[in-house]
Design an enzyme around this catalytic site. Sequence first.
Site, PDB file in Angstrom:
ATOM      1  N   HIS A   1     -10.824  81.724   0.611  1.00 41.28           N
ATOM      2  CA  HIS A   1      -9.979  80.943  -0.301  1.00 41.28           C
ATOM      3  C   HIS A   1      -8.639  81.666  -0.474  1.00 41.28           C
ATOM      4  O   HIS A   1      -8.594  82.907  -0.476  1.00 41.28           O
ATOM      5  CB  HIS A   1     -10.687  80.786  -1.649  1.00 41.28           C
ATOM      6  CG  HIS A   1      -9.994  79.812  -2.551  1.00 41.28           C
ATOM      7  ND1 HIS A   1      -8.886  80.153  -3.282  1.00 41.28           N
ATOM      8  CD2 HIS A   1     -10.225  78.492  -2.799  1.00 41.28           C
ATOM      9  CE1 HIS A   1      -8.470  79.089  -3.955  1.00 41.28           C
ATOM     10  NE2 HIS A   1      -9.268  78.064  -3.682  1.00 41.28           N
TER      11      HIS A   1
ATOM     12  N   GLU B   1      -6.485  73.863   3.052  1.00 47.04           N
ATOM     13  CA  GLU B   1      -5.910  73.929   1.711  1.00 47.04           C
ATOM     14  C   GLU B   1      -4.515  74.531   1.789  1.00 47.04           C
ATOM     15  O   GLU B   1      -4.368  75.774   1.749  1.00 47.04           O
ATOM     16  CB  GLU B   1      -6.779  74.805   0.799  1.00 47.04           C
ATOM     17  CG  GLU B   1      -8.181  74.295   0.620  1.00 47.04           C
ATOM     18  CD  GLU B   1      -8.733  74.681  -0.744  1.00 47.04           C
ATOM     19  OE1 GLU B   1      -9.139  73.780  -1.468  1.00 47.04           O
ATOM     20  OE2 GLU B   1      -8.721  75.880  -1.085  1.00 47.04           O
TER      21      GLU B   1
HETATM   22  C1  PEP Z   1      -8.522  75.177  -4.813  1.00 49.87           C
HETATM   23  O1  PEP Z   1      -8.082  76.137  -5.436  1.00 49.87           O
HETATM   24  O2  PEP Z   1      -9.321  75.310  -3.869  1.00 49.87           O
HETATM   25  C2  PEP Z   1      -8.073  73.847  -5.186  1.00 49.87           C
HETATM   26  C3  PEP Z   1      -8.161  72.895  -4.295  1.00 49.87           C
HETATM   27  O3  PEP Z   1      -7.589  73.735  -6.460  1.00 49.87           O
HETATM   28  P1  PEP Z   1      -6.916  72.428  -7.096  1.00 49.87           P
HETATM   29  O4  PEP Z   1      -7.801  71.253  -6.786  1.00 49.87           O
HETATM   30  O5  PEP Z   1      -6.870  72.723  -8.559  1.00 49.87           O
HETATM   31  O6  PEP Z   1      -5.583  72.289  -6.467  1.00 49.87           O
END
Ligand code: PEP
Length: 256
Positions: free
Chosen positions: A93, A165
């Site tokens: 992450h 992400e």
């Molecule tokens: C994350 O931190 O993996 C994430 C997707 O957070 P958010 O949905 O709050 O953007």
Amino acid sequence: MKTYIVGNWKMNLTVGESSIYLHKLLKRLKQARGLEVVVAPSLIAIQSLSLQVDRHKIKLAAQNFYHQDYGAYTGEVSISQLRTLVDYAIVGHSERRYIFKETDKDIRAKVAAAIRNGVTPILCIGETASERDFGETKDVLRDQLFGGLSDVSAEDLKKVIIAYEPVWAISSVKGARLASPDDIATSVDLIHKQLKARFGKEVEEQIPVLYGGSVNPSNAGAYLTIPGVNGLLIGGSSLIADHFVDIIDLAKRLRS
Ligand code: PEP
């Protein structure tokens, strides 16, 4: 392929609050074919939640773990200690990469440890805002993808999930902005192409690719219908039961 809806609670909720929240979710969710709902509570709540959870409806994930299976590593918890409690583990992450300075080497060791212990790793990859501005997205995705997967055998690659992400779209990041479905489609397509080029079509077709970054009930439908997106990794909105359930219901409707 299943649709995955994964909630990452991060460092939020006490053990008691986690249990109340899980109880609420279990009451509101029905088992749904083809849909995999996963929550990643804080480590301290995992054991009690594993006794409470109905695994037909919800699976548990670890947010983090140490890559060695046991030994003199004060303060750490291994995935071999967690393996009977969780089915999934988030690895790489961006908060682990940038706050805790985890490298691709650390992440690779964690992916291997999860697989060795029968836990499915959810490998997170994504570029920062400045990497994107400098046109480095493709290289960053390739480096993080293969940096994390290079010790995994072809057979075991089918047990891995990738989460795209973009760091600039994560809600808790200062100045975060929403990624457009087009932005995501381009990166997800790149990920699929890179997987295919390196591991072949048969393997690539079996690796789910999720999207994560400021997902909420109003944009989840648009993100879930992007070609090549097999689910969502949700931070902030997963902490609000109504929002998380709305997203799950939406995913269910889109599958039927
Ligand atoms: C994350 O931190 O993996 C994430 C997707 O957070 P958010 O949905 O709050 O953007």
